[in-house]
Design a protein around this motif. Structure first.
Motif, PDB file in Angstrom:
ATOM      1  N   UNK A  71       0.924  -1.231   0.032  1.00 24.33           N
ATOM      2  CA  UNK A  71       0.121   0.156  -0.239  1.00 24.33           C
ATOM      3  C   UNK A  71       0.715   1.511  -0.073  1.00 24.33           C
ATOM      4  N   UNK A  72       2.276   0.941  -0.058  1.00 21.66           N
ATOM      5  CA  UNK A  72       2.905   2.791   0.220  1.00 21.66           C
ATOM      6  C   UNK A  72       3.709   2.496  -0.811  1.00 21.66           C
ATOM      7  N   UNK A  73       3.953   3.480  -2.058  1.00 18.50           N
ATOM      8  CA  UNK A  73       4.880   3.667  -3.017  1.00 18.50           C
ATOM      9  C   UNK A  73       5.463   4.308  -2.670  1.00 18.50           C
ATOM     10  N   UNK A  74       6.468   4.624  -3.546  1.00 19.58           N
ATOM     11  CA  UNK A  74       8.030   5.286  -3.745  1.00 19.58           C
ATOM     12  C   UNK A  74       7.686   6.458  -5.275  1.00 19.58           C
ATOM     13  N   UNK A  75       7.771   5.243  -6.102  1.00 18.07           N
ATOM     14  CA  UNK A  75       8.536   6.240  -7.436  1.00 18.07           C
ATOM     15  C   UNK A  75       7.772   4.893  -8.327  1.00 18.07           C
ATOM     16  N   UNK A  76       7.650   5.281  -9.084  1.00 20.70           N
ATOM     17  CA  UNK A  76       6.858   4.202 -10.146  1.00 20.70           C
ATOM     18  C   UNK A  76       8.277   4.696 -11.948  1.00 20.70           C
ATOM     19  N   UNK A  77       8.775   4.010 -12.560  1.00 18.94           N
ATOM     20  CA  UNK A  77       8.995   4.287 -13.954  1.00 18.94           C
ATOM     21  C   UNK A  77       8.757   3.150 -14.648  1.00 18.94           C
ATOM     22  N   UNK A  78       9.179   4.231 -15.945  1.00 13.90           N
ATOM     23  CA  UNK A  78       8.067   3.614 -17.046  1.00 13.90           C
ATOM     24  C   UNK A  78       9.265   3.737 -18.576  1.00 13.90           C
ATOM     25  N   UNK A  79       9.001   2.849 -19.087  1.00 10.44           N
ATOM     26  CA  UNK A  79       9.801   2.775 -20.432  1.00 10.44           C
ATOM     27  C   UNK A  79       8.876   1.656 -21.577  1.00 10.44           C
ATOM     28  N   UNK A  80       9.049   2.802 -22.342  1.00  7.67           N
ATOM     29  CA  UNK A  80       7.807   2.632 -24.219  1.00  7.67           C
ATOM     30  C   UNK A  80       8.819   2.603 -24.633  1.00  7.67           C
ATOM     31  N   UNK A  81       8.351   2.206 -25.987  1.00  4.03           N
ATOM     32  CA  UNK A  81       8.508   1.712 -27.416  1.00  4.03           C
ATOM     33  C   UNK A  81       8.044   1.434 -28.575  1.00  4.03           C
ATOM     34  N   UNK A  82       8.368   1.274 -29.887  1.00  3.69           N
ATOM     35  CA  UNK A  82       8.416   0.215 -30.858  1.00  3.69           C
ATOM     36  C   UNK A  82       9.152  -0.910 -30.083  1.00  3.69           C
ATOM     37  N   UNK A  83       8.472  -2.078 -30.075  1.00  3.29           N
ATOM     38  CA  UNK A  83       8.471  -4.262 -30.208  1.00  3.29           C
ATOM     39  C   UNK A  83      10.750  -3.200 -30.677  1.00  3.29           C
ATOM     40  N   UNK A  84      12.076  -4.171 -30.190  1.00  2.21           N
ATOM     41  CA  UNK A  84      12.982  -4.300 -30.765  1.00  2.21           C
ATOM     42  C   UNK A  84      13.349  -2.753 -30.543  1.00  2.21           C
ATOM     43  N   UNK A  85      12.888  -1.965 -30.460  1.00  3.26           N
ATOM     44  CA  UNK A  85      13.791  -0.423 -30.384  1.00  3.26           C
ATOM     45  C   UNK A  85      14.187   0.075 -29.488  1.00  3.26           C
ATOM     46  N   UNK A  86      15.175   0.996 -29.182  1.00  5.88           N
ATOM     47  CA  UNK A  86      15.322   1.661 -28.368  1.00  5.88           C
ATOM     48  C   UNK A  86      13.693   2.472 -26.934  1.00  5.88           C
ATOM     49  N   UNK A  87      14.163   2.289 -26.255  1.00  9.99           N
ATOM     50  CA  UNK A  87      12.677   3.208 -25.517  1.00  9.99           C
ATOM     51  C   UNK A  87      12.434   4.408 -25.925  1.00  9.99           C
ATOM     52  N   UNK A  88      11.594   5.106 -25.632  1.00 11.89           N
ATOM     53  CA  UNK A  88      11.635   6.439 -26.371  1.00 11.89           C
ATOM     54  C   UNK A  88      11.632   7.120 -25.314  1.00 11.89           C
ATOM     55  N   UNK A  89      12.595   8.716 -26.159  1.00 16.21           N
ATOM     56  CA  UNK A  89      12.871   9.935 -24.676  1.00 16.21           C
ATOM     57  C   UNK A  89      11.468  10.084 -23.746  1.00 16.21           C
ATOM     58  N   UNK A  90      10.596  10.462 -24.664  1.00 14.51           N
ATOM     59  CA  UNK A  90       9.103  11.118 -23.756  1.00 14.51           C
ATOM     60  C   UNK A  90       7.875   9.849 -23.582  1.00 14.51           C
ATOM     61  N   UNK A  91       7.773   8.428 -23.023  1.00 12.82           N
ATOM     62  CA  UNK A  91       6.951   8.420 -22.785  1.00 12.82           C
ATOM     63  C   UNK A  91       5.963   8.448 -21.307  1.00 12.82           C
ATOM     64  N   UNK A  92       5.754   9.173 -21.189  1.00  9.18           N
ATOM     65  CA  UNK A  92       5.017   9.558 -19.964  1.00  9.18           C
ATOM     66  C   UNK A  92       3.698   8.444 -19.510  1.00  9.18           C
ATOM     67  N   UNK A  93       3.431   8.207 -18.549  1.00 10.98           N
ATOM     68  CA  UNK A  93       2.117   7.167 -18.260  1.00 10.98           C
ATOM     69  C   UNK A  93       0.451   8.376 -18.095  1.00 10.98           C
ATOM     70  N   UNK A  94      -0.571   7.585 -19.563  1.00 11.43           N
ATOM     71  CA  UNK A  94      -1.777   7.840 -19.942  1.00 11.43           C
ATOM     72  C   UNK A  94      -2.330   7.921 -18.342  1.00 11.43           C
ATOM     73  N   UNK A  95      -3.810   9.255 -18.464  1.00  5.97           N
ATOM     74  CA  UNK A  95      -4.317  10.026 -17.912  1.00  5.97           C
ATOM     75  C   UNK A  95      -5.189   8.616 -16.892  1.00  5.97           C
ATOM     76  N   UNK A  96      -5.798   7.210 -17.261  1.00  7.03           N
ATOM     77  CA  UNK A  96      -6.491   5.981 -16.832  1.00  7.03           C
ATOM     78  C   UNK A  96      -4.865   5.866 -15.742  1.00  7.03           C
TER      79      UNK A  96
END
Ligand code: THU
Length: 137
Positions: A71-96
């Motif tokens: 129940x007690x959380x400090x931080x989350x890290x997110x990395x995303x992008x096209x499969x088999x490609x490096x993660x995008x610099x700008x990949x913020x979490x969606x509103x939901x």
């Protein structure tokens, strides 16, 4: 663990991308959620042929952790992008996903996204202003 190793947490999010199931969008996303006692729960996006049951990596990480009693959380890290490609610099979490973070975390919760070259670090208060929460009910 009160001091966040942001690079290490982002590296765990990048690692989690490899578990994504995303045959429809071809976008792979990984998340690494740090608890107050130093545990990390990983998540990856899971898509569905009926599209709407698709769930984001961040919510998978949260629901894994919450369903294990965390129940007690400090931080989350997110990395995303096209499969088999490096993660995008700008990949913020969606509103939901921001809304789900707001259910379990206060405004000082840290949200990190990016890749090895560029990283963005924000508080939940910055990325979810005027959030809807239990105090409104
Ligand atoms: N996705 C996430 O996992 N997290 C986000 O914050 C945004 C989007 C996923 C959902 C879907 O599988 C794919 O990325 C494209 O939207």
């Amino acid at each position: 663990m009160s001091i966040i190793n942001t690079k290490a947490l982002l590296a765990m999010a990048e690692d989690a991308r490899s578990s994504a199931y995303s045959p429809y969008s071809g976008i792979t996303v990984g998340a690494a959620l740090l608890t107050a006692d130093g545990k990390v729960y990983k998540g990856a996006n899971i898509e569905n042929a009926s599209y709407t049951p698709t769930i984001c990596a961040e919510r998978v990480a949260f629901f894994k952790a919450v369903s294990e009693g965390e129940r007690d959380f400090i931080a989350i890290a997110i990395a995303g992008g096209e499969a088999d490609k490096p993660s995008k610099a700008d990949f913020p979490p969606c509103g939901v996903c921001r809304q789900v973070m707001g259910e379990f975390c206060k405004g000082e919760f840290i949200v990190i996204w990016g890749n090895g070259e560029k990283m963005t670090k924000k508080t939940l208060a910055e990325i979810l202003p005027f959030g809807f929460d239990k105090n409104i009910l």
